[in-house]
Structure formats: C-alpha cells, structure tokens
Design a protein around this motif. Structure first.
Motif, short mmCIF file in Angstrom:
data_model
loop_
_atom_site.label_atom_id
_atom_site.label_comp_id
_atom_site.label_asym_id
_atom_site.label_seq_id
_atom_site.Cartn_x
_atom_site.Cartn_y
_atom_site.Cartn_z
N PRO A 88 0.81 -1.24 0.00
CA PRO A 88 0.00 0.00 0.00
C PRO A 88 0.84 1.28 0.00
O PRO A 88 0.52 2.24 -0.70
N GLU A 89 1.92 1.29 0.79
CA GLU A 89 2.75 2.49 0.85
C GLU A 89 3.45 2.76 -0.48
O GLU A 89 3.65 3.92 -0.88
N ASP A 90 3.80 1.69 -1.21
CA ASP A 90 4.41 1.86 -2.53
C ASP A 90 3.37 2.32 -3.56
O ASP A 90 3.69 3.08 -4.47
N MET A 91 2.14 1.85 -3.39
CA MET A 91 1.06 2.27 -4.29
C MET A 91 0.87 3.79 -4.20
O MET A 91 0.67 4.47 -5.21
N LEU A 92 0.94 4.30 -2.98
CA LEU A 92 0.82 5.75 -2.79
C LEU A 92 1.97 6.49 -3.47
O LEU A 92 1.75 7.48 -4.16
N LEU A 93 3.19 6.00 -3.29
CA LEU A 93 4.35 6.65 -3.88
C LEU A 93 4.29 6.65 -5.41
O LEU A 93 4.63 7.64 -6.06
N ILE A 94 3.85 5.53 -5.98
CA ILE A 94 3.75 5.41 -7.44
C ILE A 94 2.79 6.46 -8.00
O ILE A 94 3.10 7.17 -8.96
N HIS A 95 1.61 6.58 -7.37
CA HIS A 95 0.61 7.52 -7.89
C HIS A 95 0.98 8.97 -7.57
O HIS A 95 0.62 9.88 -8.32
N GLU A 96 1.69 9.19 -6.48
CA GLU A 96 2.19 10.54 -6.19
C GLU A 96 3.18 10.96 -7.27
O GLU A 96 3.20 12.13 -7.68
N ASN A 97 4.00 10.01 -7.75
CA ASN A 97 4.94 10.30 -8.83
C ASN A 97 4.20 10.67 -10.11
O ASN A 97 4.57 11.60 -10.82
N PHE A 98 3.11 9.94 -10.40
CA PHE A 98 2.32 10.25 -11.58
C PHE A 98 1.76 11.68 -11.49
O PHE A 98 1.80 12.44 -12.46
N LYS A 99 1.23 12.03 -10.32
CA LYS A 99 0.66 13.36 -10.14
C LYS A 99 1.72 14.45 -10.32
O LYS A 99 1.44 15.52 -10.89
N LYS A 100 2.92 14.18 -9.85
CA LYS A 100 3.99 15.17 -9.88
C LYS A 100 4.59 15.34 -11.27
O LYS A 100 4.91 16.47 -11.68
N ASN A 101 4.74 14.23 -12.00
CA ASN A 101 5.53 14.26 -13.23
C ASN A 101 4.77 14.10 -14.53
O ASN A 101 5.28 14.47 -15.59
N PHE A 102 3.56 13.57 -14.48
CA PHE A 102 2.80 13.37 -15.72
C PHE A 102 1.86 14.53 -15.97
O PHE A 102 1.43 15.22 -15.04
N LYS A 103 1.53 14.73 -17.23
CA LYS A 103 0.69 15.87 -17.59
C LYS A 103 -0.73 15.70 -17.09
O LYS A 103 -1.23 14.57 -16.96
N LYS A 104 -1.36 16.81 -16.82
CA LYS A 104 -2.76 16.80 -16.38
C LYS A 104 -3.62 16.23 -17.50
O LYS A 104 -3.42 16.53 -18.67
N GLY A 105 -4.58 15.38 -17.13
CA GLY A 105 -5.42 14.74 -18.13
C GLY A 105 -4.98 13.33 -18.47
O GLY A 105 -5.66 12.62 -19.23
N THR A 106 -3.83 12.88 -17.89
CA THR A 106 -3.37 11.50 -18.10
C THR A 106 -4.36 10.53 -17.44
O THR A 106 -4.83 10.76 -16.32
N TYR A 107 -4.68 9.46 -18.16
CA TYR A 107 -5.61 8.45 -17.65
C TYR A 107 -4.82 7.28 -17.05
O TYR A 107 -3.78 6.88 -17.58
N ILE A 108 -5.33 6.74 -15.95
CA ILE A 108 -4.73 5.59 -15.28
C ILE A 108 -5.80 4.51 -15.15
O ILE A 108 -6.85 4.75 -14.55
N ILE A 109 -5.54 3.36 -15.73
CA ILE A 109 -6.52 2.28 -15.74
C ILE A 109 -5.92 1.06 -15.05
O ILE A 109 -4.86 0.57 -15.44
N HIS A 110 -6.60 0.58 -14.01
CA HIS A 110 -6.12 -0.58 -13.26
C HIS A 110 -7.15 -1.71 -13.29
O HIS A 110 -8.33 -1.49 -13.00
N PHE A 111 -6.70 -2.90 -13.64
CA PHE A 111 -7.47 -4.12 -13.44
C PHE A 111 -6.81 -4.85 -12.27
O PHE A 111 -5.61 -5.14 -12.32
N VAL A 112 -7.59 -5.15 -11.24
CA VAL A 112 -7.02 -5.70 -10.00
C VAL A 112 -7.73 -7.01 -9.65
O VAL A 112 -8.95 -7.10 -9.71
N SER A 113 -6.94 -8.01 -9.26
CA SER A 113 -7.50 -9.28 -8.80
C SER A 113 -7.25 -9.42 -7.30
O SER A 113 -6.17 -9.84 -6.88
N PRO A 114 -8.25 -9.06 -6.47
CA PRO A 114 -8.03 -9.03 -5.02
C PRO A 114 -8.24 -10.37 -4.33
O PRO A 114 -8.23 -10.46 -3.11
#
Length: 286
Positions: free
Chosen positions: A161-187
């Motif tokens: 979970p802590e790494d998931m937060l860091l990954i998405h924080e990186n996306f927010k910081k470095n990727f352009k606004k309007g970027t789409y993120i699509i996740h398929f998850v098998s819980p």
C-alpha cells in the motif's frame, strides 16, 4: 503444482541468498511458461476488449498515445495489443523483476504472429522498437512526460500500500494533467485458482502476522479490499472516473465456501460486498 507445494517451494527459496533464490524461482516459472503462450494471449485479448470498452465510454484515445504499463510480466502481450490493435505510438513497460527471456519472447512472437497475422519487426532483444522494456526498475522512476495512458493488469494486488501511494504521487507530480490511469485488480486469494476447494477469500482468515509467515517476496499479496483501494485513490485527490467489481452469486459454491470461513477480526467491520468484491476495475484521471 498445487498451492501447498508451490508455497513450500517459495518459502524454501526465500531463505536462500537472493542470487540463488531468484535463479531457482526463474527456473521454476520458466518451466511453467513454455506451453501456455496461446492461453496468455487469449487472456490478454479478453482484458483488452474490456479496456477498449472503457476507453470508448470515457473517450480515451489509444491511437498515437504513449502508454505506460506497470508490471511487464513474462511476455509483452498487452504492449503488442496496444500497439497493433489499439494503434498506440509507443509502450513503456516497467517491472521490478527481469522476466522477459529471449527464448520465451521468440516463442511468444511466433504465437502472436500466427494468431493475429501481424508481422513483428523485432530487434536483437526480440522486441519491436516501439516497446521500451525497463526491467529491474521501479515505475516510480518513470518521469516520461509524453505518457498519456497508464495501465496495469493484475499487478496492484502485489504492491505494498505504501508503494502504491508513492507510485501515484509520482504520476501526479511528473505526468501531464489529463493522463488516464486504468487498473485491473485481482483481489482474490490466488491459491484458490489452483485449488478449487479454497474460497477466493481464504487468506482473509489469517491475521496480518500469520499471513506474513505464509507469503514470501515471490508471492506477495496485499489482501486489500475494494473500499481500501478507493480510499487510497481518494487520499491522493485523483479523480475516479470509474470503479466497478464482480459480484459473487449467492447461490454459487464460491459463496458457500466464503460463508464457511471464520475471518480474522480485522475484517469484522467490512461489508460482505466489500469482502467478496472481485475483478476490480478503476479508471482514474490526473
């Protein structure tokens, strides 16, 4: 191989020095990969059809896009589909491991060409030039501002979970606004895929301490439920365009197996729907 034997093998190799442990792990996994490339491609095609439906619904344009894949896996099935079915411009695929093996890529390329009638112009690394592979690299290090679509398939359940937060924080910081993120998850408990006597929620009967003694670095599963993924994304202030999950038929054997479980007290406050939710799908927008 049944889940008990597999878990025992992972437990043994996890105690070995990293170099030896991962060598044995790769040998074991490669022995499983050699004869199921057709199934892997078919499974990826099914996911891609669902992805296209989501893209159409939310007006996400794959054509000429630069796509970032989180978790390369063992073969580039989804990068090929993005490129040759979705007409993406380029795919960057990141993995903390180095699973691509030249012999397996050759075999998979043959299966892909035979199945799709699409000719692959590959280089010495057996990959098309439009695929950039980043093995042994954390996706948190990706700062490519040309990325407009991020995609993961059955990866987030293996991320802390802590790494998931860091990954998405990186996306927010470095990727352009309007970027789409699509996740398929098998819980679900992946052990149940090879042992149908197990509930897909079997691992929820263990405390975190007990579960940590069972799993290893080779088969880590975070056990997060649907509501917990939602909370993580909401905490990042990322727009959630779509969130969905599969519902278990209450007349099915899987539901009876679930009801027979004595869950760990940690899950007392979770709703039954939350605990049973399977095949999670999220579409996020920066």
């Amino acid at each position: 191989m049944n889940h008990k034997t597999k878990s025992f093998f992972f437990k043994i190799v996890s105690f070995l020095p990293n170099k030896i442990g991962f060598t044995l792990y790769y040998f074991f996994q490669n022995s499983k990969q050699s004869n199921n490339f057709e199934l892997k491609l078919k499974s990826a095609e099914n996911t891609f059809k669902s992805l296209i439906a989501l893209c159409n619904q939310y007006k996400i344009n794959i054509k000429n896009a630069t796509v970032l894949e989180i978790g390369s896996g063992w073969v580039p099935s989804l990068p090929y589909l993005f490129l040759f079915k979705g007409n993406a411009k380029k795919v960057l695929t990141y993995d903390i491991n180095n699973h691509y093996q030249k012999n397996n890529l050759k075999k998979f390329n043959h299966v892909f060409e035979k199945t799709t009638s699409i000719f692959l112009n590959v280089g010495k690394n057996e990959l098309p030039q439009q695929v950039d592979y980043f093995p042994k690299t954390d996706v948190i290090n990706c700062k490519d501002t040309t990325v407009s679509i991020v995609f993961s398939r059955f990866v987030l359940e293996h991320v802390k979970p802590e790494d998931m937060l860091l990954i998405h924080e990186n996306f927010k910081k470095n990727f352009k606004k309007g970027t789409y993120i699509i996740h398929f998850v098998s819980p679900s408990d992946h052990r149940a895929y090879s042992d149908h006597t197990l509930s897909l929620q079997d691992f929820l009967k263990y405390s975190q301490k007990e579960w940590n003694k069972i799993q290893t670095k080779f088969d880590y599963h975070n056990r997060l439920r649907f509501s917990e993924y939602v909370k993580i994304f909401e905490s990042l202030d990322i727009e959630i365009l779509h969130q969905s999950y599969d519902v278990v038929d209450k007349k099915s054997n899987q539901y009876l197996l679930f009801k027979a479980l004595k869950l760990d007290k940690h899950y007392d406050s979770y709703s039954e729907d939350d605990l049973l939710a399977g095949n999670l799908v999220f579409v996020l927008k920066l």
